[in-house]
Design a protein around this motif. Structure first.
Motif, PDB file in Angstrom:
ATOM      1  N   UNK A   6       7.270  12.265   0.251  1.00 13.49           N
ATOM      2  CA  UNK A   6       6.705  10.916   0.349  1.00 13.49           C
ATOM      3  C   UNK A   6       7.737   9.852  -0.021  1.00 13.49           C
ATOM      4  N   UNK A   7       8.643  10.167  -0.928  1.00 11.20           N
ATOM      5  CA  UNK A   7       9.722   9.234  -1.260  1.00 11.20           C
ATOM      6  C   UNK A   7      10.676   9.106  -0.075  1.00 11.20           C
ATOM      7  N   UNK A   8      10.941  10.213   0.594  1.00  7.49           N
ATOM      8  CA  UNK A   8      11.779  10.176   1.797  1.00  7.49           C
ATOM      9  C   UNK A   8      11.113   9.327   2.876  1.00  7.49           C
ATOM     10  N   UNK A   9       9.808   9.539   3.055  1.00  8.34           N
ATOM     11  CA  UNK A   9       9.084   8.786   4.074  1.00  8.34           C
ATOM     12  C   UNK A   9       9.005   7.303   3.722  1.00  8.34           C
ATOM     13  N   UNK A  10       8.879   6.991   2.440  1.00  9.96           N
ATOM     14  CA  UNK A  10       8.859   5.590   2.026  1.00  9.96           C
ATOM     15  C   UNK A  10      10.194   4.922   2.355  1.00  9.96           C
ATOM     16  N   UNK A  11      11.305   5.629   2.156  1.00 10.39           N
ATOM     17  CA  UNK A  11      12.616   5.063   2.506  1.00 10.39           C
ATOM     18  C   UNK A  11      12.691   4.743   3.997  1.00 10.39           C
ATOM     19  N   UNK A  12      12.130   5.609   4.836  1.00 14.24           N
ATOM     20  CA  UNK A  12      12.128   5.374   6.285  1.00 14.24           C
ATOM     21  C   UNK A  12      11.288   4.136   6.612  1.00 14.24           C
TER      22      UNK A  12
ATOM     23  N   UNK B 287       0.823  -1.218   0.000  1.00 14.27           N
ATOM     24  CA  UNK B 287       0.000   0.000   0.000  1.00 14.27           C
ATOM     25  C   UNK B 287       0.850   1.258   0.000  1.00 14.27           C
ATOM     26  N   UNK B 288       1.888   1.297   0.842  1.00 16.17           N
ATOM     27  CA  UNK B 288       2.680   2.530   0.924  1.00 16.17           C
ATOM     28  C   UNK B 288       3.519   2.734  -0.325  1.00 16.17           C
ATOM     29  N   UNK B 289       4.000   1.669  -0.925  1.00 17.49           N
ATOM     30  CA  UNK B 289       4.748   1.793  -2.188  1.00 17.49           C
ATOM     31  C   UNK B 289       3.827   2.315  -3.285  1.00 17.49           C
ATOM     32  N   UNK B 290       2.612   1.790  -3.348  1.00 19.59           N
ATOM     33  CA  UNK B 290       1.660   2.237  -4.368  1.00 19.59           C
ATOM     34  C   UNK B 290       1.288   3.707  -4.168  1.00 19.59           C
ATOM     35  N   UNK B 291       1.042   4.103  -2.926  1.00 18.54           N
ATOM     36  CA  UNK B 291       0.676   5.494  -2.662  1.00 18.54           C
ATOM     37  C   UNK B 291       1.835   6.438  -2.974  1.00 18.54           C
ATOM     38  N   UNK B 292       3.045   6.043  -2.610  1.00 18.34           N
ATOM     39  CA  UNK B 292       4.211   6.886  -2.908  1.00 18.34           C
ATOM     40  C   UNK B 292       4.372   7.048  -4.417  1.00 18.34           C
TER      41      UNK B 292
END
Length: 143
Positions: A117-123, A28-33
């Motif tokens: 959001x890309x930064x947050x996805x990395x975290x 879900x988070x990868x898709x949203x990012x």
């Protein structure tokens, strides 16, 4: 607008039924990012932009909408049990992006460069890789 108990119970029941296993959260988070940061390619370049930059062009409302979508990533991270420090970093990224994005013209240019959001996805991915290694995906295949 008031909400009655029955409506509240229906909404919270629907939210609690979301699959909370780490693999589903990762998807879900990868898709949203991807939707927010790299859904479209700028014609004539290989530069990717998403709804964050495009919807952010709508004054004030666009930044609030994408800010709310960024908050969803943070909510998913909280449900994973991430530390307060990680959640604070993610919140800082989202708030900074939303606040600067509201500045006319300069904020719109900023949204094309700063991808919170890309930064947050990395975290989130770092947390999942460390605490839920079975969710790691390489080239479309689950390890």
């Amino acid at each position: 607008m008031a909400i009655n108990q029955k409506s509240f119970d229906q909404v919270t029941g629907a939210l609690s039924s979301l699959d909370r296993n780490p693999q589903a959260v990762r998807q879900r988070v990868v898709a949203l990012e991807k939707v927010l940061e790299r859904a479209f390619t700028v014609p004539g370049t290989q530069y990717k932009v998403g709804l964050d930059a495009i919807v952010g062009l709508v004054p004030v409302v666009g930044d609030w909408v994408t800010g709310a979508m960024s908050a969803y990533l943070i909510w998913e991270a909280r449900n994973l049990g991430m530390s307060k420090w990680q959640l604070a970093r993610m919140s800082g990224n989202a708030v900074f992006d939303t606040a600067v994005g509201m500045v006319p013209f300069a904020g719109d240019l900023f949204d094309f460069v700063f991808k919170s959001n890309s930064r947050n996805l990395r975290i989130i991915k770092a947390h999942l890789d460390k605490h839920h290694p079975s969710t790691v995906i390489i080239e479309g295949e689950k390890l």
